[in-house]
Design a protein around this motif. Sequence first.
Motif, short mmCIF file in Angstrom:
data_model
loop_
_atom_site.label_atom_id
_atom_site.label_comp_id
_atom_site.label_asym_id
_atom_site.label_seq_id
_atom_site.Cartn_x
_atom_site.Cartn_y
_atom_site.Cartn_z
N ALA A 1 0.85 -1.20 0.00
CA ALA A 1 0.00 0.00 0.00
C ALA A 1 0.88 1.24 0.00
CB ALA A 1 -0.91 0.00 1.22
N GLY A 2 0.22 2.40 -0.17
CA GLY A 2 0.94 3.66 -0.18
C GLY A 2 1.69 3.90 -1.48
N ILE A 3 1.32 3.16 -2.51
CA ILE A 3 2.01 3.25 -3.80
C ILE A 3 1.30 4.26 -4.70
CG2 ILE A 3 2.81 1.95 -5.82
CD1 ILE A 3 4.05 1.05 -3.10
N GLU A 4 2.08 5.10 -5.34
CA GLU A 4 1.56 6.08 -6.27
C GLU A 4 2.37 6.01 -7.56
OE1 GLU A 4 0.18 9.93 -4.11
OE2 GLU A 4 2.06 9.30 -3.15
N GLY A 5 1.80 6.55 -8.63
CA GLY A 5 2.55 6.64 -9.88
C GLY A 5 1.90 5.87 -11.01
N THR A 6 2.62 5.81 -12.11
CA THR A 6 2.09 5.13 -13.29
C THR A 6 2.22 3.62 -13.15
OG1 THR A 6 4.19 5.10 -14.50
CG2 THR A 6 2.80 7.07 -14.76
N ILE A 7 1.34 2.92 -13.83
CA ILE A 7 1.40 1.46 -13.84
C ILE A 7 2.73 1.01 -14.43
CG2 ILE A 7 0.35 -0.64 -14.79
CD1 ILE A 7 -1.31 0.82 -12.56
N GLU A 8 3.16 1.69 -15.50
CA GLU A 8 4.43 1.36 -16.15
C GLU A 8 5.59 1.45 -15.16
OE1 GLU A 8 6.92 3.84 -19.27
OE2 GLU A 8 5.13 2.97 -20.20
N ASN A 9 5.65 2.51 -14.37
CA ASN A 9 6.71 2.68 -13.39
C ASN A 9 6.64 1.61 -12.30
OD1 ASN A 9 8.97 4.11 -12.21
ND2 ASN A 9 7.52 4.79 -10.64
N VAL A 10 5.44 1.30 -11.84
CA VAL A 10 5.28 0.27 -10.80
C VAL A 10 5.73 -1.09 -11.31
CG1 VAL A 10 3.56 -1.01 -9.46
CG2 VAL A 10 3.50 1.49 -9.51
N ILE A 11 5.40 -1.41 -12.55
CA ILE A 11 5.84 -2.69 -13.13
C ILE A 11 7.37 -2.74 -13.18
CG2 ILE A 11 5.89 -4.09 -15.23
CD1 ILE A 11 2.93 -3.18 -15.68
N LEU B 1 9.47 -1.21 -11.18
CA LEU B 1 9.94 -1.41 -9.81
C LEU B 1 9.72 -2.86 -9.35
CD1 LEU B 1 8.69 1.92 -8.18
CD2 LEU B 1 11.06 1.30 -8.73
N LEU B 2 8.60 -3.45 -9.75
CA LEU B 2 8.34 -4.86 -9.41
C LEU B 2 9.38 -5.77 -10.06
CD1 LEU B 2 4.45 -4.86 -9.72
CD2 LEU B 2 5.74 -5.36 -7.63
N LYS B 3 9.70 -5.50 -11.31
CA LYS B 3 10.71 -6.32 -12.00
C LYS B 3 12.07 -6.19 -11.32
CE LYS B 3 10.40 -4.92 -16.26
NZ LYS B 3 10.31 -4.72 -17.72
N GLU B 4 12.39 -4.99 -10.85
CA GLU B 4 13.66 -4.76 -10.16
C GLU B 4 13.66 -5.30 -8.74
OE1 GLU B 4 14.05 -0.52 -10.29
OE2 GLU B 4 14.38 -0.49 -12.46
N GLY B 5 12.47 -5.59 -8.22
CA GLY B 5 12.36 -6.05 -6.83
C GLY B 5 12.52 -4.91 -5.85
N SER B 6 12.27 -3.67 -6.29
CA SER B 6 12.52 -2.51 -5.43
C SER B 6 11.25 -1.73 -5.04
CB SER B 6 13.51 -1.56 -6.11
OG SER B 6 13.00 -1.09 -7.34
N LEU B 7 10.08 -2.29 -5.32
CA LEU B 7 8.85 -1.62 -4.90
C LEU B 7 8.71 -1.74 -3.39
CD1 LEU B 7 6.24 -0.18 -5.99
CD2 LEU B 7 5.13 -2.38 -5.66
#
Length: 129
Positions: free
Chosen positions: A82-92, A94-100
């Motif tokens: 939770a507490g996540i903001e921003g574009t879906i593209e950016n979140v994806i 960060l998820l791929k990098e393991g840094s979300l």
Amino acid sequence: MLIAIATDGGYVSAHFGRCEAYTMVDIQNRKLDSMDKVDNPGHAPGAIPEFLHKKGVKKIVCGGIGARATEMFEQYGIEISAGIEGTIENVIQLLKEGSLTGKESLCMPGAGRGYGIEKTVCNHAHEES
């Protein structure tokens, strides 16, 4: 890992249960294996955690989520960011990098919920009280 991102337009939704859809991404070995979008089945107590659990979701990404919904996701073993903001593209990315990194929910308890807090809107920067 199958991850559901609460989505409004191309952005992470501030309200997990009131988003228009969920962007479903399967991240395997730091790569996007698949991506799909599913409509929100409707905001009713327990409906969305059960819906996402049946789809095989292991993690939900959203801006805000309440305590009751958090408990329901935890009962299904679904991790919450939770507490996540921003574009879906950016979140994806960060998820791929393991840094979300999740933070405190963007939504605070509202009036009429027994929390003793008199307000009817969330504390989002883009919302006015």
